[in-house]
Design a protein around this motif. Structure first.
Motif, short mmCIF file in Angstrom:
data_model
loop_
_atom_site.label_atom_id
_atom_site.label_comp_id
_atom_site.label_asym_id
_atom_site.label_seq_id
_atom_site.Cartn_x
_atom_site.Cartn_y
_atom_site.Cartn_z
N THR A 1 -2.39 5.74 10.71
CA THR A 1 -2.69 5.11 9.53
C THR A 1 -1.36 4.05 9.55
O THR A 1 -1.64 2.70 9.23
CB THR A 1 -2.36 5.96 8.04
N LEU A 2 -0.28 4.42 10.23
CA LEU A 2 0.79 3.15 10.35
C LEU A 2 0.24 2.15 11.19
O LEU A 2 0.61 0.86 10.78
CB LEU A 2 2.08 3.92 10.92
N GLU A 3 -0.50 2.38 12.32
CA GLU A 3 -1.11 1.51 13.12
C GLU A 3 -2.02 0.36 12.29
O GLU A 3 -2.00 -0.80 12.49
CB GLU A 3 -1.72 2.13 14.36
N GLN A 4 -2.88 1.16 11.54
CA GLN A 4 -3.62 0.53 10.77
C GLN A 4 -2.80 -0.59 9.71
O GLN A 4 -3.06 -1.53 9.65
CB GLN A 4 -4.73 1.32 9.96
N MET A 5 -1.93 -0.18 9.12
CA MET A 5 -1.21 -0.63 8.16
C MET A 5 -0.46 -1.90 8.95
O MET A 5 -0.32 -2.97 8.06
CB MET A 5 0.00 0.39 7.62
N VAL A 6 0.24 -1.70 10.16
CA VAL A 6 0.84 -2.77 10.95
C VAL A 6 -0.19 -3.81 11.03
O VAL A 6 0.08 -5.02 11.11
CB VAL A 6 1.49 -2.11 12.03
N ARG A 7 -1.43 -3.47 11.55
CA ARG A 7 -2.44 -4.47 11.87
C ARG A 7 -2.84 -5.32 10.41
O ARG A 7 -2.80 -6.43 10.98
CB ARG A 7 -3.72 -3.72 12.08
N LEU A 8 -2.88 -4.83 9.40
CA LEU A 8 -3.10 -5.60 8.05
C LEU A 8 -2.10 -6.44 7.96
O LEU A 8 -2.20 -7.30 7.13
CB LEU A 8 -3.58 -4.46 7.13
N VAL A 9 -0.78 -5.86 8.11
CA VAL A 9 0.38 -6.99 7.84
C VAL A 9 0.37 -8.08 8.74
O VAL A 9 0.29 -9.43 8.43
CB VAL A 9 1.81 -6.13 7.80
N ARG A 10 -0.10 -7.98 9.85
CA ARG A 10 -0.31 -9.07 10.99
C ARG A 10 -1.32 -9.90 10.71
O ARG A 10 -1.49 -11.08 10.73
CB ARG A 10 -0.26 -8.46 12.33
N LEU A 11 -2.43 -9.34 10.01
CA LEU A 11 -3.76 -9.96 9.77
C LEU A 11 -3.59 -10.81 8.46
O LEU A 11 -3.75 -11.97 8.23
CB LEU A 11 -4.90 -9.06 9.21
N THR A 12 -2.79 -10.29 7.47
CA THR A 12 -2.68 -11.00 6.17
C THR A 12 -1.40 -11.68 6.11
O THR A 12 -1.22 -12.50 5.01
CB THR A 12 -2.71 -10.00 4.82
N ARG A 13 -0.54 -11.65 6.74
CA ARG A 13 0.76 -12.45 6.83
C ARG A 13 1.49 -12.54 5.52
O ARG A 13 1.70 -13.62 5.16
CB ARG A 13 0.66 -13.69 7.59
N PRO A 14 1.82 -11.55 4.75
CA PRO A 14 2.37 -11.66 3.31
C PRO A 14 3.72 -12.13 3.31
O PRO A 14 4.33 -11.70 4.27
CB PRO A 14 2.22 -10.06 2.80
N GLU A 15 4.14 -12.83 2.24
CA GLU A 15 5.58 -13.35 2.11
C GLU A 15 6.35 -11.83 1.62
O GLU A 15 7.11 -11.83 1.83
CB GLU A 15 5.36 -14.46 1.23
N VAL A 16 5.39 -11.44 0.71
CA VAL A 16 6.12 -10.16 0.01
C VAL A 16 5.18 -8.91 -0.06
O VAL A 16 4.05 -8.88 0.08
CB VAL A 16 6.27 -10.53 -1.50
N ILE A 17 5.72 -7.79 0.16
CA ILE A 17 5.01 -6.66 0.02
C ILE A 17 5.47 -5.93 -1.13
O ILE A 17 6.58 -5.76 -1.56
CB ILE A 17 5.22 -5.54 1.31
N LEU A 18 4.39 -5.39 -2.03
CA LEU A 18 4.59 -4.55 -3.17
C LEU A 18 4.11 -3.36 -2.84
O LEU A 18 2.95 -2.98 -2.64
CB LEU A 18 4.11 -5.25 -4.46
N THR A 19 4.75 -2.05 -3.31
CA THR A 19 4.47 -0.86 -2.87
C THR A 19 5.10 0.17 -3.91
O THR A 19 6.10 -0.13 -4.23
CB THR A 19 4.66 -0.35 -1.51
N PHE A 20 4.54 1.50 -3.88
CA PHE A 20 5.32 2.73 -4.47
C PHE A 20 6.54 2.97 -3.85
O PHE A 20 6.87 2.68 -2.86
CB PHE A 20 4.60 3.78 -4.54
N LEU A 21 7.51 3.18 -4.84
CA LEU A 21 9.10 3.59 -4.36
C LEU A 21 8.97 4.94 -3.74
O LEU A 21 8.49 5.86 -3.94
CB LEU A 21 9.92 3.60 -5.59
N PRO A 22 9.27 4.66 -2.29
CA PRO A 22 9.55 6.11 -1.29
C PRO A 22 10.81 6.65 -1.66
O PRO A 22 12.00 6.41 -1.33
CB PRO A 22 9.76 5.21 -0.06
#
Ligand SMILES: [Zn+2]
Length: 463
Positions: free
Chosen positions: A134-155
């Motif tokens: 899932t991390l590999e998929q997540m990294v792929r989507l960051v590279r595809l979508t090139r976000p300025e900002v990521i918003l997510t649940f607090l770890p």
């Protein structure tokens, strides 16, 4: 015939080159602009996006491009809208989440292969998700979508931040924030094809997002206050002429399998009744709070999410890991998700991320609290360790007082199981949090103490 072809070639060469064949060459294909985002939201389950949709509506007003990643398709839990269960329910919930976001005009939505896991333990969720995949998929989507900002649940593990999957989505998003810009990570994603129609190499570019913010799920508002920006959700959207919270509630109407009875009730109300109930009782009217995880472009902690952000790529920033704290040669400490989060904050340069001290958890009573311990013996001889446990009245530990030996140079995992009583009938939903302490001693000296604040609830297990 041949002579004719030669004559044609001569004529062709003598003519001036057409524009397209001029010296500067044909440009290579660029990254697909349709998927470039300003904000990438990373959550665990369909309907989790509702934790942030009131802010997203504001961002849409500001012409931000938004994409959403769900780590699972939400295939566990009950179905309020139909008979479908398990994987089929996941199919339905994927559509509900897509429809909810489409209501707002957000169409770039992806689902990772994580499995909906009913746990409070982030490590169990990550294990069940095939963390690496899932991390590999997540990294792929960051590279595809090139976000300025990521918003997510607090770890983090907090009372209120109860769902292991929510925490795991925040872990995955943080890891991807730190890894997607590194060309040595999943290099097959950034390699160009070696031949025409090469099917394995992806031709993405490394991408470093500029900021990451968290939205806490926890009850502990006190420790998050002032750690990031807050936004009112009562302002009126330029796009729809409705308040932000109202647009978010409209989008939520797609989640029939999770909230049909609630949505049916709302459907019976007039606008004034909806406003009264949604904003006073159900939390739709509450300000949205964010916690700044990190910014690579400056800006103030509680300033606007886009403060300091200018268009264009920034260079990859290797996270500044905090060194391991020195430990005595003989030590004992709390393990499990609590020690993981201490390592996680150090590894990702999140030294300022709020976390509860002592660590805490909310659990269902009656039930069992498992307290995992690491006992480290770096001395040259075997050590006898004595555990003792201090509990609130009415609680019992099966193996809270015992002795065991840890061999020289070994790290041992130990656990204490505490039986939690039922809540008294007159208690509403939860009792005041109480402290449990496990003390480890060797050679007559305390070598470590694990303290946990535990809140008993009538219901605590996530769905
Ligand atoms: Zn959820």
């Amino acid at each position: 015939m041949l002579r004719f072809a030669g004559a044609l070639l001569t004529v062709f060469l003598a003519a001036p080159l057409p524009e397209a064949m001029a010296q500067e060459g044909k440009p290579l294909p660029r990254s697909d602009e349709r998927y470039k985002t300003d904000i990438l939201v990373v959550v665990a389950h369909p309907d989790d996006e509702a934790a942030v949709t009131p802010y997203l509506v504001r961002a849409l007003d500001e012409h931000r491009r938004i994409a959403v990643v769900f780590a699972t398709r939400g295939s566990s839990g009950s179905n309020e809208a139909g008979a479908e269960q398990a994987a089929a329910l996941g199919d339905v919930r994927e559509m509900e989440a897509r429809n909810a976001l489409a209501t707002l005009g957000v169409n770039n939505v992806w689902f990772l292969s994580g499995k909906d896991t009913a746990t409070q333990d982030v490590l169990v969720s990550l294990g069940n998700w095939d963390h690496g995949e899932t991390l590999e998929q997540m990294v792929r989507l960051v590279r595809l979508t090139r976000p300025e900002v990521i918003l997510t649940f607090l770890p983090g593990a907090f009372i209120g931040e109860d769902h292991g999957d929510h925490q795991a989505s925040g872990v995955l998003a943080t890891e991807a924030f730190d890894l997607a810009g590194n060309p040595a990570v999943f290099p097959e994603q950034v390699a160009g094809p070696m031949k025409r129609l090469e099917p394995f190499l992806e031709n993405l570019r490394p991408w470093q997002a500029k900021k990451i913010y968290y939205f806490p799920d926890a009850d502990r508002e006190d420790i998050f206050r002032g750690k990031g920006p807050s936004y009112s959700v009562k302002e009126v959207s330029r796009l729809s002429n409705k308040p932000y919270w109202r647009m978010a509630l409209d989008a939520f109407r797609a989640h029939q399998t999770q909230a049909k009875s609630y949505l049916d009730k709302i459907a019976q109300m007039d606008e004034a009744q909806i406003e009264k109930m949604a904003t006073s009782e159900d939390g739709w009217g509450e300000d949205q709070h964010f916690v700044l995880g990190k910014s690579l472009v400056g800006g103030s902690v509680s300033g606007d999410i886009f403060e300091g952000i200018t268009p264009g790529a920034i260079s990859y920033a290797r996270p500044e890991a905090t060194p391991e704290p020195p430990r005595p040669v003989l030590s004992a400490e709390l393990g499990g998700p609590w020690s993981f989060y201490a390592e996680f904050r150090r590894a990702h340069g999140l030294a300022n991320l709020p976390h509860p001290e002592p660590p805490e958890i909310a659990l269902e009573g009656p039930g069992t609290l498992v307290i995992p311990l690491w006992v480290r013996n770096q001395t040259a001889k075997a050590q006898e360790v004595t555990l003792s446990t201090t509990l609130p009245a009415g609680w019992a530990a099966e193996n809270g007082s015992r002795k065991f030996t840890v061999a020289a140079g070994q790290t041992a995992a130990a656990r204490v199981e505490v039986s939690l009583p039922a809540l008294p009938d007159k208690t509403e939903k939860k009792a005041v949090a109480q402290e449990v302490t496990v003390r480890a001693e060797a050679n007559g000296q305390v070598i470590g103490e694990a303290k946990l604040r535990v809140e008993l609830r009538k219901r605590a297990l996530p769905e």
